[in-house]
Design an enzyme around this catalytic site. Structure first.
Site, PDB file in Angstrom:
ATOM      1  N   ASP A  11       3.434  11.187   6.809  1.00 46.87           N
ATOM      2  CA  ASP A  11       4.305  10.924   5.547  1.00 46.87           C
ATOM      3  C   ASP A  11       3.278  10.001   4.599  1.00 46.87           C
ATOM      4  O   ASP A  11       2.495   9.403   5.204  1.00 46.87           O
ATOM      5  CB  ASP A  11       5.666  10.184   6.102  1.00 46.87           C
ATOM      6  CG  ASP A  11       6.557   9.931   5.123  1.00 46.87           C
ATOM      7  OD1 ASP A  11       7.037  10.777   4.332  1.00 46.87           O
ATOM      8  OD2 ASP A  11       6.785   8.550   4.770  1.00 46.87           O
ATOM      9  N   SER A  12       4.034   9.863   3.600  1.00 44.53           N
ATOM     10  CA  SER A  12       3.361   8.801   2.474  1.00 44.53           C
ATOM     11  C   SER A  12       3.416   7.567   2.997  1.00 44.53           C
ATOM     12  O   SER A  12       2.740   6.453   2.355  1.00 44.53           O
ATOM     13  CB  SER A  12       4.102   9.054   1.172  1.00 44.53           C
ATOM     14  OG  SER A  12       5.564   8.936   1.245  1.00 44.53           O
ATOM     15  N   CYS A  74       6.949  14.370   4.855  1.00 44.10           N
ATOM     16  CA  CYS A  74       7.439  14.050   3.602  1.00 44.10           C
ATOM     17  C   CYS A  74       7.690  14.999   2.695  1.00 44.10           C
ATOM     18  O   CYS A  74       6.943  16.176   2.538  1.00 44.10           O
ATOM     19  CB  CYS A  74       6.161  13.403   2.936  1.00 44.10           C
ATOM     20  SG  CYS A  74       6.296  12.745   1.282  1.00 44.10           S
ATOM     21  N   GLU A 159      13.318   0.565   0.776  1.00 47.54           N
ATOM     22  CA  GLU A 159      12.322  -0.163   1.354  1.00 47.54           C
ATOM     23  C   GLU A 159      12.513  -1.633   1.120  1.00 47.54           C
ATOM     24  O   GLU A 159      11.691  -2.495   1.701  1.00 47.54           O
ATOM     25  CB  GLU A 159      10.919   0.404   0.669  1.00 47.54           C
ATOM     26  CG  GLU A 159      10.689   1.793   1.039  1.00 47.54           C
ATOM     27  CD  GLU A 159       9.264   2.092   1.174  1.00 47.54           C
ATOM     28  OE1 GLU A 159       8.365   1.540   0.362  1.00 47.54           O
ATOM     29  OE2 GLU A 159       8.943   3.273   1.642  1.00 47.54           O
ATOM     30  N   CYS A 193      14.840  13.956   1.052  1.00 52.15           N
ATOM     31  CA  CYS A 193      14.021  12.979   0.903  1.00 52.15           C
ATOM     32  C   CYS A 193      14.014  12.163   2.279  1.00 52.15           C
ATOM     33  O   CYS A 193      15.122  11.776   2.622  1.00 52.15           O
ATOM     34  CB  CYS A 193      14.051  12.027  -0.248  1.00 52.15           C
ATOM     35  SG  CYS A 193      13.099  10.414  -0.232  1.00 52.15           S
ATOM     36  N   HIS A 195      13.858   8.982   3.160  1.00 51.69           N
ATOM     37  CA  HIS A 195      14.560   7.814   2.972  1.00 51.69           C
ATOM     38  C   HIS A 195      15.954   7.883   2.742  1.00 51.69           C
ATOM     39  O   HIS A 195      16.840   6.827   3.287  1.00 51.69           O
ATOM     40  CB  HIS A 195      14.207   6.884   1.770  1.00 51.69           C
ATOM     41  CG  HIS A 195      12.942   6.598   1.863  1.00 51.69           C
ATOM     42  ND1 HIS A 195      11.627   7.239   2.334  1.00 51.69           N
ATOM     43  CD2 HIS A 195      12.290   4.942   1.623  1.00 51.69           C
ATOM     44  CE1 HIS A 195      10.560   6.602   2.159  1.00 51.69           C
ATOM     45  NE2 HIS A 195      10.838   5.083   1.940  1.00 51.69           N
TER      46      HIS A 195
END
Ligand code: DGL
Length: 274
Positions: A11-12, A74, A159, A193, A195
């Site tokens: 993942d990023s 991702c 985040e 996504c 998140h």
């Protein structure tokens, strides 16, 4: 045969931990390595070329580390890099290894869920601009109408640990309303996504009754299980001791500060240079 190795999840940054969690629930017996490119995150706002370059570097590294299979957790990397890597690079690196993404399994799931055949996609700017979801959905199901909405504030809200607080409501409502105003017949929404599952309670609060939410973690876990069943030659190349090792391109202490939002449990973690 080459030595069996862990399944790699890339993942990023942190978000792929939500996918890793679910994959481990579905397939606990395997060994995993997780790589977060936290030093260069976010990918969602970067160009096609840069996301492709960074993702390819990570894939090469994970193969060198012994993985025969890399899952791009991702969405942005799956949208912007996966096709090129599969079609152009893999043959030259090692045609017996595999790189899989999260978009295809999510796309395969929507047809059975949607009654109206109007589907909404929520994702980063990069994922939305790539048009990967509409292209992939319409390849399989040409009659499905797809409407996309980029939600650039949602990743920073998560985040920065603001996702459960009142301020997040404004940004969640704004994008849900915008999506549904553009197509009021949508009955299925894909959280495209890593998140967004953390915002699920707020998303549900602003969605009218009867709209289904497609979360990727379980779908990807199920689909990987099915893939390994259908490809015994790949399954043999995946070692099975139930271990999980984490790597980050950031400093270890920095990764640990935020990783707890996404992953509960002990982190066996190392810094890595790509
Ligand atoms: N992991 C990314 C995705 O799923 C979100 C974070 C980023 O923009 O790098 O699209």
């Amino acid at each position: 045969m080459k030595k069996a190795g862990p399944i790699a999840v890339f993942d990023s940054g942190y978000g792929g931990l939500t996918v890793l969690n679910k994959i481990i629930q579905h397939l606990p017996q395997y060994d995993y390595i997780y790589l977060g490119d936290n030093a260069r995150t976010p990918y969602g706002t970067r160009s096609f070329e840069v996301v492709y370059e960074y993702t390819l570097e990570a894939v090469r590294k994970l193969f060198q580390m012994g993985a025969h299979m890399v899952i791009l957790a991702c969405n942005t990397a799956s949208a912007k890099a996966l096709r090129n890597i599969q079609q152009k690079d893999l043959a030259g690196i090692d045609p017996n290894r595999r790189v899989l993404g999260v978009i295809r399994p999510s796309v395969e799931a929507v047809e059975a869920i949607s009654n109206t055949k109007h589907v909404g996609i929520l994702g980063t700017i990069g994922t939305v601009q790539s048009e990967s979801y509409p292209i992939e959905i319409n390849k399989l199901y040409p009659t499905i109408k797809v409407t996309q909405e980029a939600c650039p504030m949602w990743v920073p809200l998560v985040e920065n640990n603001e996702f459960l607080k009142g301020g997040a409501d404004y940004f969640v409502k704004q994008h849900i309303d915008d999506l549904l105003n553009r197509d009021p017949e949508i009955d299925t929404i894909v959280l495209g996504c890593t998140h967004y599952p953390l915002l699920i309670d707020k998303i549900k609060a602003y969605l009218p009754e009867g709209i289904a939410i497609v979360e990727q973690g379980d779908i990807v876990g199920e689909s990987l299980k099915d893939y390994l069943r259908r490809h015994p030659e790949m399954n043999e190349k995946c070692s099975k001791n139930g271990s999980v090792k984490f790597y980050t391109t950031e400093q270890v202490a920095k990764f640990k500060q935020t990783a707890g939002i996404f992953f509960k449990g002990e982190l066996n973690l190392e810094h890595i240079v790509l």
